[in-house]
Write a protein that holds these residues in place. Structure first.
Motif, PDB file in Angstrom:
ATOM      1  N   ARG A 156     -74.417  78.891 105.052  1.00 57.91           N
ATOM      2  CA  ARG A 156     -74.260  79.575 103.774  1.00 57.91           C
ATOM      3  C   ARG A 156     -75.606  80.020 103.217  1.00 57.91           C
ATOM      4  NH1 ARG A 156     -74.678  78.688  98.512  1.00 57.91           N
ATOM      5  NH2 ARG A 156     -75.554  76.631  98.896  1.00 57.91           N
ATOM      6  N   ARG A 157     -76.595  79.130 103.243  1.00 59.74           N
ATOM      7  CA  ARG A 157     -77.908  79.456 102.696  1.00 59.74           C
ATOM      8  C   ARG A 157     -78.551  80.620 103.438  1.00 59.74           C
ATOM      9  NH1 ARG A 157     -78.964  73.720 102.584  1.00 59.74           N
ATOM     10  NH2 ARG A 157     -80.407  74.038 104.340  1.00 59.74           N
ATOM     11  N   ASN A 158     -78.445  80.607 104.754  1.00 61.50           N
ATOM     12  CA  ASN A 158     -79.070  81.672 105.538  1.00 61.50           C
ATOM     13  C   ASN A 158     -78.317  82.992 105.429  1.00 61.50           C
ATOM     14  OD1 ASN A 158     -81.478  80.627 107.271  1.00 61.50           O
ATOM     15  ND2 ASN A 158     -79.976  78.983 107.364  1.00 61.50           N
ATOM     16  N   LEU A 159     -77.009  82.931 105.255  1.00 68.09           N
ATOM     17  CA  LEU A 159     -76.252  84.161 105.022  1.00 68.09           C
ATOM     18  C   LEU A 159     -76.682  84.805 103.714  1.00 68.09           C
ATOM     19  CD1 LEU A 159     -72.589  83.319 106.132  1.00 68.09           C
ATOM     20  CD2 LEU A 159     -74.161  84.951 107.182  1.00 68.09           C
ATOM     21  N   ILE A 160     -76.898  83.985 102.695  1.00 67.94           N
ATOM     22  CA  ILE A 160     -77.342  84.520 101.407  1.00 67.94           C
ATOM     23  C   ILE A 160     -78.704  85.187 101.547  1.00 67.94           C
ATOM     24  CG2 ILE A 160     -78.071  83.869  99.087  1.00 67.94           C
ATOM     25  CD1 ILE A 160     -75.882  81.740  99.120  1.00 67.94           C
ATOM     26  N   LYS A 161     -79.625  84.536 102.280  1.00 67.92           N
ATOM     27  CA  LYS A 161     -80.937  85.132 102.503  1.00 67.92           C
ATOM     28  C   LYS A 161     -80.816  86.455 103.254  1.00 67.92           C
ATOM     29  CE  LYS A 161     -83.565  80.788 102.685  1.00 67.92           C
ATOM     30  NZ  LYS A 161     -84.393  79.914 103.557  1.00 67.92           N
ATOM     31  N   MET A 162     -79.969  86.465 104.276  1.00 68.03           N
ATOM     32  CA  MET A 162     -79.790  87.679 105.065  1.00 68.03           C
ATOM     33  C   MET A 162     -79.242  88.817 104.209  1.00 68.03           C
ATOM     34  SD  MET A 162     -77.240  88.307 108.312  1.00 68.03           S
ATOM     35  CE  MET A 162     -75.796  88.238 107.251  1.00 68.03           C
ATOM     36  N   LEU A 163     -78.200  88.540 103.430  1.00 64.44           N
ATOM     37  CA  LEU A 163     -77.560  89.587 102.641  1.00 64.44           C
ATOM     38  C   LEU A 163     -78.468  90.107 101.537  1.00 64.44           C
ATOM     39  CD1 LEU A 163     -73.960  88.101 102.444  1.00 64.44           C
ATOM     40  CD2 LEU A 163     -74.703  90.087 103.740  1.00 64.44           C
ATOM     41  N   THR A 164     -79.401  89.284 101.103  1.00 63.90           N
ATOM     42  CA  THR A 164     -80.373  89.738 100.103  1.00 63.90           C
ATOM     43  C   THR A 164     -81.229  90.876 100.647  1.00 63.90           C
ATOM     44  OG1 THR A 164     -80.448  87.511  99.162  1.00 63.90           O
ATOM     45  CG2 THR A 164     -82.239  89.006  98.584  1.00 63.90           C
ATOM     46  N   ASN A 165     -81.471  90.860 101.974  1.00 62.62           N
ATOM     47  CA  ASN A 165     -82.288  91.896 102.609  1.00 62.62           C
ATOM     48  C   ASN A 165     -81.485  93.142 102.991  1.00 62.62           C
ATOM     49  OD1 ASN A 165     -84.505  90.147 102.501  1.00 62.62           O
ATOM     50  ND2 ASN A 165     -83.994  89.249 104.494  1.00 62.62           N
ATOM     51  N   LEU A 166     -80.170  92.997 103.033  1.00 62.46           N
ATOM     52  CA  LEU A 166     -79.328  94.089 103.519  1.00 62.46           C
ATOM     53  C   LEU A 166     -78.815  94.923 102.349  1.00 62.46           C
ATOM     54  CD1 LEU A 166     -77.324  92.130 106.246  1.00 62.46           C
ATOM     55  CD2 LEU A 166     -79.330  93.559 106.553  1.00 62.46           C
ATOM     56  N   LEU A 167     -79.711  95.672 101.732  1.00 63.30           N
ATOM     57  CA  LEU A 167     -79.355  96.411 100.524  1.00 63.30           C
ATOM     58  C   LEU A 167     -78.442  97.597 100.801  1.00 63.30           C
ATOM     59  CD1 LEU A 167     -82.848  96.434  98.771  1.00 63.30           C
ATOM     60  CD2 LEU A 167     -80.968  94.818  98.462  1.00 63.30           C
ATOM     61  N   TYR A 168     -78.461  98.107 102.057  1.00 65.79           N
ATOM     62  CA  TYR A 168     -77.678  99.292 102.380  1.00 65.79           C
ATOM     63  C   TYR A 168     -76.632  99.003 103.456  1.00 65.79           C
ATOM     64  CZ  TYR A 168     -81.589 101.352  99.869  1.00 65.79           C
ATOM     65  OH  TYR A 168     -82.530 101.643  98.929  1.00 65.79           O
ATOM     66  N   LEU A 169     -76.234  97.761 103.561  1.00 67.46           N
ATOM     67  CA  LEU A 169     -75.261  97.373 104.578  1.00 67.46           C
ATOM     68  C   LEU A 169     -73.918  98.049 104.330  1.00 67.46           C
ATOM     69  CD1 LEU A 169     -74.892  95.407 107.024  1.00 67.46           C
ATOM     70  CD2 LEU A 169     -73.938  93.774 105.396  1.00 67.46           C
ATOM     71  N   GLU A 170     -73.341  98.619 105.388  1.00 67.64           N
ATOM     72  CA  GLU A 170     -72.052  99.296 105.288  1.00 67.64           C
ATOM     73  C   GLU A 170     -70.935  98.543 105.988  1.00 67.64           C
ATOM     74  OE1 GLU A 170     -72.607 103.176 106.846  1.00 67.64           O
ATOM     75  OE2 GLU A 170     -74.020 103.800 105.289  1.00 67.64           O
ATOM     76  N   ASN A 171     -71.287  97.784 107.031  1.00 68.56           N
ATOM     77  CA  ASN A 171     -70.275  97.103 107.846  1.00 68.56           C
ATOM     78  C   ASN A 171     -70.746  95.687 108.123  1.00 68.56           C
ATOM     79  OD1 ASN A 171     -68.809  96.101 110.126  1.00 68.56           O
ATOM     80  ND2 ASN A 171     -68.236  98.180 110.699  1.00 68.56           N
ATOM     81  N   LEU A 172     -69.973  94.683 107.718  1.00 70.86           N
ATOM     82  CA  LEU A 172     -70.338  93.289 107.948  1.00 70.86           C
ATOM     83  C   LEU A 172     -69.162  92.544 108.560  1.00 70.86           C
ATOM     84  CD1 LEU A 172     -72.264  90.873 107.648  1.00 70.86           C
ATOM     85  CD2 LEU A 172     -71.315  90.510 105.359  1.00 70.86           C
ATOM     86  N   SER A 173     -69.398  91.950 109.735  1.00 74.40           N
ATOM     87  CA  SER A 173     -68.372  91.164 110.416  1.00 74.40           C
ATOM     88  C   SER A 173     -68.985  89.849 110.864  1.00 74.40           C
ATOM     89  CB  SER A 173     -67.824  91.937 111.628  1.00 74.40           C
ATOM     90  OG  SER A 173     -66.881  91.152 112.337  1.00 74.40           O
ATOM     91  N   ILE A 174     -68.448  88.726 110.376  1.00 74.46           N
ATOM     92  CA  ILE A 174     -68.971  87.406 110.719  1.00 74.46           C
ATOM     93  C   ILE A 174     -67.825  86.534 111.211  1.00 74.46           C
ATOM     94  CG2 ILE A 174     -70.193  85.367 109.900  1.00 74.46           C
ATOM     95  CD1 ILE A 174     -71.395  87.049 107.704  1.00 74.46           C
ATOM     96  N   LYS A 175     -67.993  86.010 112.413  1.00 73.10           N
ATOM     97  CA  LYS A 175     -66.989  85.137 113.021  1.00 73.10           C
ATOM     98  C   LYS A 175     -67.671  83.854 113.463  1.00 73.10           C
ATOM     99  CE  LYS A 175     -63.668  84.981 116.863  1.00 73.10           C
ATOM    100  NZ  LYS A 175     -63.093  85.747 117.982  1.00 73.10           N
TER     101      LYS A 175
END
Length: 625
Positions: A156-175
């Motif tokens: 969870r913590r690392n996903l939050i860090k990652m998404l903070t950097n992805l300001l223009y993300l259009e497609n996110l898939s996590i399994k």
């Protein structure tokens, strides 16, 4: 070894044909180099380009230049190691989209891929990655398949860090796989999703967490007016999120979840919901007719999938949805092009046919585990005029007469009646008229050798055929199908003859000698197949052509330890995946040594389906969903 061996598949010689005598002299070609590279090579797969590179120096130079300008590269068919990746990455100067099987890659190897030029990143089967590498990712399109051995809090913590950097993300898939029952999935409630996000897939997640996330999106984010298309003017004052595609695998689907999704995401084009309850859902934590009514607010919905899985064989279904629920759905969602419904045990022909008739643009229809669905649903629905894919799985009242309504179709490409046990030989008379059919699944049907004889006389362009569990089919049927089938022997690339007591060495020999394009073969639970078949498969056809890429021999108990030598070179040239679960080979073979000798071979010891569903399914039985 847990799921699969820790090494990948197929030796280089299997992918690149051996050229004896060194490189041939430079050749000249009548076409300009720019035409060959830009117009021809760009249309070829990576494997075909590698094959061409072995022909001569000129082609090798052209291929090298072509690879350096590829806009995308897909390395998901095998599992490269770090050394191979370090040789590949510097050559990919123009690549913007990367798909990689990360089964044998660590954080350092994956970090070498990352860069500002990468816009789409698909990291599959990340068994050895730590969650810390997530913080380095910054692409627009991101697909992650992660192992779940580490703490969910770390993830969870690392996903939050990652998404903070992805300001223009259009497609996110996590399994995430290997999630414990009491720790169900991704804690998504505090994820910070960028406003640009249009596609979101999370697996697995908790229903309550998703509702909390949606509530946060609804009240804390406002859609910029400039992002709202003129066709959405009726929603111009809506506060919510501009997501158009949502896919979730949850612990349970409920009315409150459906209300949250539809009220927060009115622009949805595609909605895919699947749940896997461990106990019988009880109100208010279940989906009812009322929950389906909420979909009326999604005016732009074209793809809808609602499935209750039978995880671990628990017979749970949507027992609080009946014909009225589907009638209401049919009235509100008339633009549907793709529908998947699983576990609707109380819905009859009236409910299903109302939805089919209302969906005039329907191209894909899948219905699973519907015990009240019968042949009558296809009468007066004109279903044959537009369908491209039809899947009816575990619908016990479906018979051969259902396929009679499809015989006039000029569009149907995929037909799947797995575990519809009343399907018999008569259906093959109708199916033989489907001139566009490329994939056929008759698993568990009551067909015989006579039915396959009818199929062999057809002109179907079949590439995939599943006969698993067709217990009345024998060697004679398979031999007749491939010997007499002029077209099918040239087009068939994937064949499943598992769990068929009538299969023996004669059938396997016919497959190897007659099926010219076969690359995948499943023969699990074929108890009468012996070492002779393994030798035939290992050698391939007499002309030395590369044959199988994936082979499933799980539960073939008559194989002896003597076949182990056939897993060494030069046998099985081209093999990338081998399933040997519950055979004598599991205990006696040194697969570490074999995979060391053949670094592109993945060996599965667990009894997974062919390809392991690439080793990332949550459960291993065939019709798991």
């Amino acid at each position: 070894m847990k799921n699969c061996s820790k090494r990948p598949c197929v030796e280089t010689a299997a992918v690149l044909p051996e050229i004896s005598g060194g490189a041939p002299p430079r050749e000249s070609f009548p076409l300009p180099d720019t035409v060959i590279v830009d117009e021809i090579f760009r249309r070829l797969e990576l494997e075909s380009l590698c094959t061409l590179a072995c022909v001569c120096r000129t082609l090798r130079s052209m291929v090298s230049h072509s690879v350096s300008t590829l806009p995308s590269i897909d390395l998901s068919a095998f599992s490269p190691n770090g050394d191979l990746l370090r040789h590949i990455v510097p050559r990919l100067r123009g690549v913007k989209s990367v798909t990689i099987n990360c089964l044998h890659l660590d954080d350092c190897s994956v970090s070498s891929i990352l860069g500002p030029h990468i816009q789409e990143l698909n990291l599959l089967k990340c068994a050895s990655l730590s969650f810390h590498v997530l913080a380095s990712i910054g692409e627009k399109i991101l697909v992650l398949e992660l192992a779940g051995e580490s703490s969910s809090e770390i993830l969870r913590r690392n996903l939050i860090k990652m998404l903070t950097n992805l300001l223009y993300l259009e497609n996110l898939s996590i399994k995430v796989r290997k999630i414990e029952r009491d720790e169900y999935g991704l804690a998504c409630f505090d994820l910070i999703l960028p406003k640009t996000l249009k596609f979101l897939k999370l697996q697995p997640v908790n229903e309550e967490d998703v509702r909390d996330l949606l509530q946060k999106l609804r009240y804390e984010r406002e859609i910029p007016r400039k992002m709202v298309n003129s066709s959405f003017t009726s929603y111009s004052g809506f506060s919510g999120f501009a997501l158009q595609h949502l896919s979730l695998v949850l612990d349970v689907i409920s009315d409150t979840l459906m209300a949250s999704i539809t009220s927060t995401l009115p622009f949805l084009v595609e909605l895919d919901l699947k749940d896997r309850p461990y106990s019988e859902p009880k109100l208010p934590h279940d989906l009812t007719n009322n929950g389906l009514q909420f979909l009326a607010s999604c005016r732009y919905l074209t793809h809808l999938s609602i499935v209750r899985s039978r995880l671990n064989y628990y017979p749970f279904s949507f027992k609080r949805i009946n014909d009225m629920g589907l009638l209401l759905l049919a009235e509100s969602c008339i633009s549907l092009e793709s529908v998947t419904l699983g576990g609707f045990s109380k819905v009859t022909d009236a409910g299903f046919s109302s939805l089919i008739r209302a969906s005039q643009n329907l191209k894909e229809l899948e219905i699973r585990n519907a015990p009240l669905l019968s042949d009558m649903v296809f009468h007066d629905t004109n279903i044959a005029s537009s369908l491209v894919e039809l899947k009816l799985r575990s619908c016990n009242l479906i018979t051969s007469e259902a396929t009679a309504e499809l015989a006039s179709s000029s569009t149907l490409e995929v037909l799947d009646t797995y575990s519809c046990r009343s399907i018999a030989d008569l259906c093959l008379d109708y199916i033989s008229h489907l001139s566009t059919l490329t994939s056929l699944n008759l698993g568990g049907a009551d067909i015989t050798d006579s039915g396959l004889s009818v199929l062999s006389k057809s002109d179907l362009p079949l590439t995939n055929l599943c006969l698993r569990g067709c217990t009345r089919v024998t060697d004679r049927g398979i031999i007749c199908l491939l010997d007499n089938g002029v077209r099918i022997k040239k087009t068939l690339s994937s064949l499943d003859v598992g769990n068929m007591p009538g299969m023996s060495d004669r059938a396997i020999h016919a497959i190897v000698s007659s099926a010219e394009a076969i690359t995948e073969l499943s023969m699990r639970y074929c108890y009468h197949v012996t070492d002779a078949s393994f030798k035939t498969l290992a050698s391939g056809r007499c002309n030395g052509r590369i044959l199988l890429q994936k082979l499933d021999v799980c539960h073939c108990i008559r194989f002896s330890a003597g076949v182990l030598e056939l897993l060494q070179r030069p046998f099985f040239r081209g093999l990338r995946w081998l399933g040997v679960g519950s055979t004598s080979l599991v205990k006696k073979a040194d697969f570490a040594a074999i995979c060391g000798m053949r670094p592109w071979l993945t060996v599965c010891l667990e009894g997974c389906e062919i390809g392991c569903r690439d080793g990332w399914q949550f459960h291993k039985h065939y019709d798991g969903d």
